[in-house]
Design a protein around this motif. Structure first.
Motif, short mmCIF file in Angstrom:
data_model
loop_
_atom_site.label_atom_id
_atom_site.label_comp_id
_atom_site.label_asym_id
_atom_site.label_seq_id
_atom_site.Cartn_x
_atom_site.Cartn_y
_atom_site.Cartn_z
N ARG A 1 0.84 -1.20 0.00
CA ARG A 1 0.00 0.00 0.00
C ARG A 1 0.88 1.25 0.00
O ARG A 1 2.01 1.23 0.49
CB ARG A 1 -0.91 0.02 1.23
N HIS A 2 0.32 2.35 -0.50
CA HIS A 2 1.12 3.58 -0.57
C HIS A 2 1.56 4.04 0.81
O HIS A 2 2.62 4.64 0.96
CB HIS A 2 0.35 4.69 -1.30
N GLN A 3 0.76 3.73 1.84
CA GLN A 3 1.16 4.14 3.19
C GLN A 3 2.29 3.29 3.75
O GLN A 3 2.85 3.60 4.81
CB GLN A 3 -0.04 4.13 4.15
N ASP A 4 2.66 2.21 3.03
CA ASP A 4 3.83 1.44 3.45
C ASP A 4 5.13 2.17 3.11
O ASP A 4 6.16 1.93 3.75
CB ASP A 4 3.84 0.07 2.76
N LEU A 5 5.08 3.04 2.11
CA LEU A 5 6.31 3.71 1.67
C LEU A 5 6.95 4.55 2.78
O LEU A 5 8.16 4.44 3.01
CB LEU A 5 6.05 4.56 0.43
N PRO A 6 6.18 5.41 3.50
CA PRO A 6 6.83 6.15 4.59
C PRO A 6 7.47 5.24 5.64
O PRO A 6 8.49 5.60 6.23
CB PRO A 6 5.68 6.97 5.19
N LEU A 7 6.88 4.06 5.85
CA LEU A 7 7.47 3.13 6.82
C LEU A 7 8.83 2.63 6.34
O LEU A 7 9.78 2.51 7.12
CB LEU A 7 6.52 1.95 7.06
N LEU A 8 8.93 2.35 5.04
CA LEU A 8 10.21 1.93 4.48
C LEU A 8 11.24 3.05 4.60
O LEU A 8 12.42 2.80 4.91
CB LEU A 8 10.06 1.53 3.01
N LEU A 9 10.80 4.27 4.37
CA LEU A 9 11.71 5.41 4.48
C LEU A 9 12.15 5.64 5.93
O LEU A 9 13.30 6.01 6.19
CB LEU A 9 11.06 6.67 3.91
N MET A 10 11.23 5.43 6.87
CA MET A 10 11.61 5.54 8.29
C MET A 10 12.65 4.50 8.65
O MET A 10 13.63 4.79 9.35
CB MET A 10 10.37 5.36 9.17
N ALA A 11 12.45 3.27 8.15
CA ALA A 11 13.40 2.21 8.44
C ALA A 11 14.77 2.53 7.84
O ALA A 11 15.81 2.35 8.50
CB ALA A 11 12.88 0.88 7.89
N ASN A 12 14.78 3.00 6.60
CA ASN A 12 16.06 3.32 5.97
C ASN A 12 16.73 4.51 6.65
O ASN A 12 17.96 4.54 6.79
CB ASN A 12 15.85 3.62 4.48
N ALA A 13 15.94 5.50 7.08
CA ALA A 13 16.52 6.65 7.78
C ALA A 13 17.24 6.21 9.05
O ALA A 13 18.33 6.69 9.36
CB ALA A 13 15.43 7.67 8.11
N GLY A 14 16.62 5.28 9.79
CA GLY A 14 17.26 4.77 10.99
C GLY A 14 18.54 4.00 10.68
O GLY A 14 19.55 4.14 11.37
N LEU A 15 18.49 3.20 9.61
CA LEU A 15 19.68 2.44 9.20
C LEU A 15 20.81 3.38 8.80
O LEU A 15 21.96 3.20 9.21
CB LEU A 15 19.31 1.53 8.03
N VAL A 16 20.48 4.39 8.00
CA VAL A 16 21.50 5.35 7.55
C VAL A 16 22.14 6.05 8.74
O VAL A 16 23.36 6.21 8.81
CB VAL A 16 20.86 6.38 6.59
N GLU A 17 21.31 6.46 9.69
CA GLU A 17 21.83 7.18 10.86
C GLU A 17 22.81 6.33 11.66
O GLU A 17 23.85 6.81 12.12
CB GLU A 17 20.68 7.62 11.75
N ARG A 18 22.50 5.04 11.80
CA ARG A 18 23.31 4.18 12.65
C ARG A 18 24.54 3.61 11.96
O ARG A 18 25.46 3.12 12.63
CB ARG A 18 22.43 3.05 13.21
N THR A 19 24.57 3.63 10.64
CA THR A 19 25.71 3.03 9.92
C THR A 19 26.54 4.07 9.18
O THR A 19 27.52 3.72 8.52
CB THR A 19 25.22 1.99 8.90
N GLN A 20 26.17 5.34 9.29
CA GLN A 20 26.78 6.39 8.47
C GLN A 20 28.30 6.44 8.63
O GLN A 20 29.03 6.59 7.64
CB GLN A 20 26.17 7.74 8.83
N LYS A 21 28.79 6.31 9.84
CA LYS A 21 30.23 6.47 10.07
C LYS A 21 31.02 5.19 9.78
O LYS A 21 32.12 5.26 9.22
CB LYS A 21 30.48 6.90 11.52
#
Length: 224
Positions: free
Chosen positions: A151-171
């Motif tokens: 569903r289209h409302q699943d997309l923000p959830l995927l982006l939230m998950a990726n944002a958390g991953l990016v924040e924790r693995t950035q360095k």
């Protein structure tokens, strides 16, 4: 004040504004939308009072700094719809968003945060992109490539998950999102689909995004 002095003052004000916006774009990209406004003022070479005078709220500064990035977001949807292959269009769109999030923590936050400004430009762009994304999803599902329960409302959830991953693995491992995205995309294809729990309602996802909304009061923005 003489007439000759007024153009000079206007030029100084314009330079200050441009310097603040450029500094904000860099600092938000490095630290996210909760970054210190004091640090932005320092990098811009202006006093805090000048920053607050030009941008009375954090939201207005976010809009000025990240409007070009939101334009890139909208362009990614257009490019996906222009691809003659429905699955490739959806896949490349999602990968493009993940890549934008990895490059810019400010945008990573912005894509999952409601930002209200007097002009409403950011939310207008988000709404336009959201409606086009629905078309992108339907097209891939009609081609029997994207799993039918997405569903289209699943997309923000995927982006939230990726944002958390990016924040924790950035360095330590900044490209980790690419591997996770590959696993994710395999699971989104119809041929790999297994029954999933019900999707959250659109209203509930919007409530989550609204809960992340930036504070507009400078008293809450300064470092303690």
């Amino acid at each position: 004040m003489t007439d000759a002095a007024r153009p000079s003052l206007r030029a100084d004000a314009a330079r200050n504004r441009d310097a603040i916006v450029a500094a904000a774009r860099t600092v938000f990209a490095e630290h996210g939308l909760g970054a210190s406004l004091d640090e932005i003022a320092r990098r811009a070479g202006v006093g805090n009072a000048t920053l607050y005078r030009r941008f009375p709220s954090r939201e207005e500064l976010v809009q000025a700094a990240l409007l070009p990035s939101m334009t890139d977001y909208l362009a990614a949807v257009d490019e996906g719809l222009a691809d003659p292959d429905p699955w490739a269009g959806f896949r490349d769109y999602l990968l493009r968003l993940f890549q934008l999030q990895a490059r810019d923590r400010g945008l990573a936050d912005l894509l999952v945060t409601t930002v209200r400004t007097p002009s409403g430009e950011l939310e207008e762009l988000r709404s336009r992109a959201f409606e086009l994304t629905k078309q992108l999803i339907r097209r891939a599902q009609d081609a029997d490539e994207l799993r039918p329960d997405f569903r289209h409302q699943d997309l923000p959830l995927l982006l939230m998950a990726n944002a958390g991953l990016v924040e924790r693995t950035q360095k330590g491992a900044p490209d980790s999102w690419r591997r996770v995205a590959a696993f994710l995309l395999d699971g989104l294809q119809t041929r790999a689909a297994t029954p999933a729990p019900p999707a959250p309602t659109e209203r509930s996802v919007l409530r989550v995004m609204a809960a992340n909304r930036l504070s507009s009061r400078h008293a809450e923005q300064r470092d303690s």
